[in-house]
Motif scaffolding. Structure first.
Motif, mmCIF file in Angstrom:
data_model
loop_
_atom_site.group_PDB
_atom_site.id
_atom_site.type_symbol
_atom_site.label_atom_id
_atom_site.label_comp_id
_atom_site.label_asym_id
_atom_site.label_seq_id
_atom_site.Cartn_x
_atom_site.Cartn_y
_atom_site.Cartn_z
ATOM 1 N N SER A 14 -1.460 -2.734 -8.234
ATOM 2 C CA SER A 14 -1.301 -3.975 -7.501
ATOM 3 C C SER A 14 -0.533 -3.718 -6.216
ATOM 4 O O SER A 14 -0.139 -2.597 -5.921
ATOM 5 N N ALA A 15 -0.296 -4.771 -5.441
ATOM 6 C CA ALA A 15 0.316 -4.615 -4.122
ATOM 7 C C ALA A 15 1.707 -4.010 -4.180
ATOM 8 O O ALA A 15 2.153 -3.378 -3.221
ATOM 9 N N ASP A 16 2.423 -4.184 -5.302
ATOM 10 C CA ASP A 16 3.777 -3.640 -5.395
ATOM 11 C C ASP A 16 3.814 -2.231 -5.975
ATOM 12 O O ASP A 16 4.877 -1.663 -6.187
ATOM 13 N N GLY A 17 2.635 -1.661 -6.256
ATOM 14 C CA GLY A 17 2.579 -0.293 -6.761
ATOM 15 C C GLY A 17 2.548 -0.169 -8.259
ATOM 16 O O GLY A 17 2.438 0.940 -8.778
ATOM 17 N N ARG A 42 11.133 -2.589 -6.865
ATOM 18 C CA ARG A 42 12.272 -2.627 -5.935
ATOM 19 C C ARG A 42 12.042 -1.686 -4.754
ATOM 20 O O ARG A 42 12.306 -2.035 -3.605
ATOM 21 N N THR A 43 11.535 -0.490 -5.045
ATOM 22 C CA THR A 43 11.336 0.500 -3.986
ATOM 23 C C THR A 43 10.263 0.057 -3.005
ATOM 24 O O THR A 43 10.444 0.131 -1.789
ATOM 25 N N ASN A 44 9.138 -0.420 -3.532
ATOM 26 C CA ASN A 44 8.030 -0.797 -2.658
ATOM 27 C C ASN A 44 8.270 -2.100 -1.911
ATOM 28 O O ASN A 44 7.511 -2.432 -0.994
ATOM 29 N N ALA A 45 9.320 -2.834 -2.285
ATOM 30 C CA ALA A 45 9.671 -4.055 -1.558
ATOM 31 C C ALA A 45 10.580 -3.770 -0.367
ATOM 32 O O ALA A 45 10.802 -4.652 0.474
ATOM 33 N N LEU A 46 11.103 -2.549 -0.271
ATOM 34 C CA LEU A 46 12.025 -2.206 0.813
ATOM 35 C C LEU A 46 11.298 -2.109 2.148
ATOM 36 O O LEU A 46 10.141 -1.698 2.220
ATOM 37 N N HIS A 47 12.018 -2.455 3.221
ATOM 38 C CA HIS A 47 11.487 -2.297 4.562
ATOM 39 C C HIS A 47 11.493 -0.817 4.948
ATOM 40 O O HIS A 47 12.203 0.007 4.356
ATOM 41 N N SER A 82 1.829 1.701 5.224
ATOM 42 C CA SER A 82 0.448 1.481 5.656
ATOM 43 C C SER A 82 0.368 0.408 6.740
ATOM 44 O O SER A 82 -0.486 0.469 7.621
ATOM 45 N N SER A 83 1.277 -0.566 6.687
ATOM 46 C CA SER A 83 1.249 -1.648 7.678
ATOM 47 C C SER A 83 1.864 -1.239 9.012
ATOM 48 O O SER A 83 1.528 -1.832 10.047
ATOM 49 N N SER A 84 2.758 -0.255 9.027
ATOM 50 C CA SER A 84 3.400 0.157 10.276
ATOM 51 C C SER A 84 2.691 1.330 10.944
ATOM 52 O O SER A 84 2.997 1.661 12.089
ATOM 53 N N LEU A 85 1.759 1.962 10.243
ATOM 54 C CA LEU A 85 1.050 3.114 10.801
ATOM 55 C C LEU A 85 0.177 2.658 11.969
ATOM 56 O O LEU A 85 -0.690 1.797 11.804
ATOM 57 N N PRO A 86 0.372 3.229 13.170
ATOM 58 C CA PRO A 86 -0.472 2.833 14.309
ATOM 59 C C PRO A 86 -1.950 3.058 14.005
ATOM 60 O O PRO A 86 -2.313 4.024 13.336
ATOM 61 N N GLU A 119 -9.961 1.199 2.474
ATOM 62 C CA GLU A 119 -9.227 0.125 1.788
ATOM 63 C C GLU A 119 -8.076 0.701 0.977
ATOM 64 O O GLU A 119 -6.971 0.154 0.972
ATOM 65 N N GLU A 120 -8.331 1.811 0.279
ATOM 66 C CA GLU A 120 -7.281 2.459 -0.494
ATOM 67 C C GLU A 120 -6.157 2.936 0.413
ATOM 68 O O GLU A 120 -4.971 2.772 0.109
ATOM 69 N N MET A 121 -6.523 3.523 1.556
ATOM 70 C CA MET A 121 -5.522 4.057 2.483
ATOM 71 C C MET A 121 -4.649 2.964 3.085
ATOM 72 O O MET A 121 -3.533 3.235 3.536
ATOM 73 N N LYS A 122 -5.153 1.713 3.097
ATOM 74 C CA LYS A 122 -4.383 0.602 3.653
ATOM 75 C C LYS A 122 -3.702 -0.233 2.562
ATOM 76 O O LYS A 122 -3.201 -1.326 2.838
ATOM 77 N N HIS A 123 -3.665 0.285 1.346
ATOM 78 C CA HIS A 123 -2.978 -0.414 0.258
ATOM 79 C C HIS A 123 -1.532 -0.708 0.671
ATOM 80 O O HIS A 123 -0.861 0.148 1.277
ATOM 81 N N PRO A 124 -1.003 -1.904 0.377
ATOM 82 C CA PRO A 124 0.352 -2.263 0.816
ATOM 83 C C PRO A 124 1.445 -1.301 0.372
ATOM 84 O O PRO A 124 2.463 -1.151 1.059
ATOM 85 N N ALA A 125 1.269 -0.625 -0.773
ATOM 86 C CA ALA A 125 2.299 0.284 -1.280
ATOM 87 C C ALA A 125 2.097 1.727 -0.812
ATOM 88 O O ALA A 125 2.882 2.597 -1.181
ATOM 89 N N MET A 126 1.065 1.974 0.006
ATOM 90 C CA MET A 126 0.808 3.335 0.461
ATOM 91 C C MET A 126 1.802 3.716 1.558
ATOM 92 O O MET A 126 2.146 2.908 2.420
ATOM 93 N N ARG A 127 2.255 4.976 1.498
ATOM 94 C CA ARG A 127 3.199 5.511 2.477
ATOM 95 C C ARG A 127 2.599 6.776 3.096
ATOM 96 O O ARG A 127 1.831 7.496 2.452
ATOM 97 N N TYR A 128 3.004 7.059 4.342
ATOM 98 C CA TYR A 128 2.456 8.202 5.067
ATOM 99 C C TYR A 128 3.569 9.059 5.652
ATOM 100 O O TYR A 128 4.527 8.538 6.235
#
Length: 267
Positions: A14-17, A42-47, A82-86, A119-128
Motif C-alpha cells: 500500500s501507499a505507506d509501504g 512511521r518511516t514512510n510518513a517522514l518528509h 518518488s514525489s521529489s525526484l525530478p 507505476e511501480e517506480m512512482k509508488h509513494p513509498a519508493m525511494r531513490y
C-alpha cells in the motif's frame, strides 16, 4: 534486478509501504482503538529532509573514484522520494533500466511491462539514491550532451546510475527491499554499485529493519556473484525449482536474496 510486485514474489504494498490485506467483511461490534503506526508506516510518513537527517550516513555520499577513462571523478549520491525526484531524472532512471534490463525481464516469468513498471517506480513509498559524477577536469571538459543541468542536480554533473528501494515488509519481516540497481555501461565494474548498496544498507540499519532483500534474475550471473560477495544469500521465500509432469525440473527464472542485519545469537 527487480522486485516486481505483481509477479516476482514481492508482496503488493500500500501507499505507506505495508502489505495490503483484504478488508474484513465483519464489522466490529464496538469501535476499537487503532493500533499505533508500525516502524514501516512511521518511516514512510517522514518528509525527505527527515529521512536524510535520520538515516543517511553523510560520509558515504561524496567520494572520489575511477571514471570511464581511467581518470578520477568526484561522485555524489543524493536521496529522493518518488514525489521529489525530478521528472528528467526519473526518465534517466527508466531509460537506463529499459536499456540494461528489459531483455532480461522479457525472458522471465515477470515479463517487461513499461507502463506497470513506471507505476511501480512512482509508488509513494519508493525511494531513490541517484549517483552523479563531475569529471576531474573543469566543467568545460565534460561532454555537453551529458551535462544536463537539472533541478536538484549540480550544473556539470552527469547521471551515472541509481538504486531504487523501499522500506516495506516481506512475510511479516520489516526489510529494506532493493527494486533496481543500475549503472550506465561506461561506469560499470568500477565499484560504484557497491557504493550505492552500502548507502542503502546503512539506511536500512539506521531505520531498524531486520534485513535487506532484493530480486536477481537467474540469467544475470554477474549480479548474483556481486550480491553474494556482499553477503546476500537465497532467502527462504525465494521460488523453488518446479518438477513438470514429464519429470523435467524447471529452475526459477529469478531468485530472492537477503542479508540479515540482526547479529546471530550464541545459544
Amino acid at each position: 534486478m527487480s522486485a516486481q510486485a505483481a509477479s516476482s514474489g514481492h508482496a503488493t504494498v500500500s501507499a505507506d509501504g505495508t502489505t495490503k490485506k483484504p478488508a474484513s467483511r465483519r464489522k466490529p461490534a464496538v469501535a476499537s482503538t487503532p493500533p499505533p503506526p508500525t516502524l514501516i508506516e512511521r518511516t514512510n510518513a517522514l518528509h525527505l529532509e527527515d529521512l536524510k537527517s535520520r538515516f543517511l550516513d553523510g560520509s558515504l555520499l561524496a567520494f572520489a573514484g575511477p571514471s570511464d577513462n581511467a581518470s578520477t571523478s568526484s561522485y555524489h549520491i543524493e536521496l529522493y522520494t518518488s514525489s521529489s525526484l525530478p521528472e528528467a531524472t526519473f526518465n534517466d532512471c527508466f531509460d537506463l533500466l529499459e536499456a540494461n534490463m528489459s531483455t532480461s525481464y522479457r525472458i522471465t516469468s515477470i515479463g517487461w511491462h513499461p507502463r506497470k513498471k513506471k507505476e511501480e517506480m512512482k509508488h509513494p513509498a519508493m525511494r531513490y539514491l541517484i549517483l552523479t559524477a563531475v569529471a576531474g577536469g573543469s566543467s568545460d571538459d565534460i561532454n555537453p550532451a551529458a551535462e544536463k543541468a537539472r533541478e536538484g542536480t549540480a550544473v556539470g554533473s552527469m547521471f551515472i546510475g541509481f538504486l531504487e528501494f523501499m522500506i516495506t515488509e516481506e512475510e511479516g519481516a520489516e526489510v529494506i527491499y532493493t527494486y533496481e540497481l543500475d549503472l550506465v555501461p561506461s561506469h560499470q565494474k568500477l565499484g560504484l554499485g557497491k557504493k550505492l548498496l552500502d548507502v542503502a544498507e546503512e539506511f536500512g540499519k539506521r531505520v531498524g529493519v531486520e534485513k535487506a532483500m532484493l530480486t536477481v534474475f537467474d540469467s544475470n550471473k554477474g549480479a548474483r556473484r556481486f550480491y553474494e560477495r556482499e553477503g546476500y544469500d537465497i532467502d527462504e521465500i525465494s521460488p523453488d525449482p518446479k518438477t513438470l509432469r514429464n519429470g523435467l525440473v524447471k529452475p526459477p527464472t529469478f531468485h530472492i536474496l537477503s542479508k540479515s542485519f540482526i547479529p546471530p545469537t550464541n545459544d
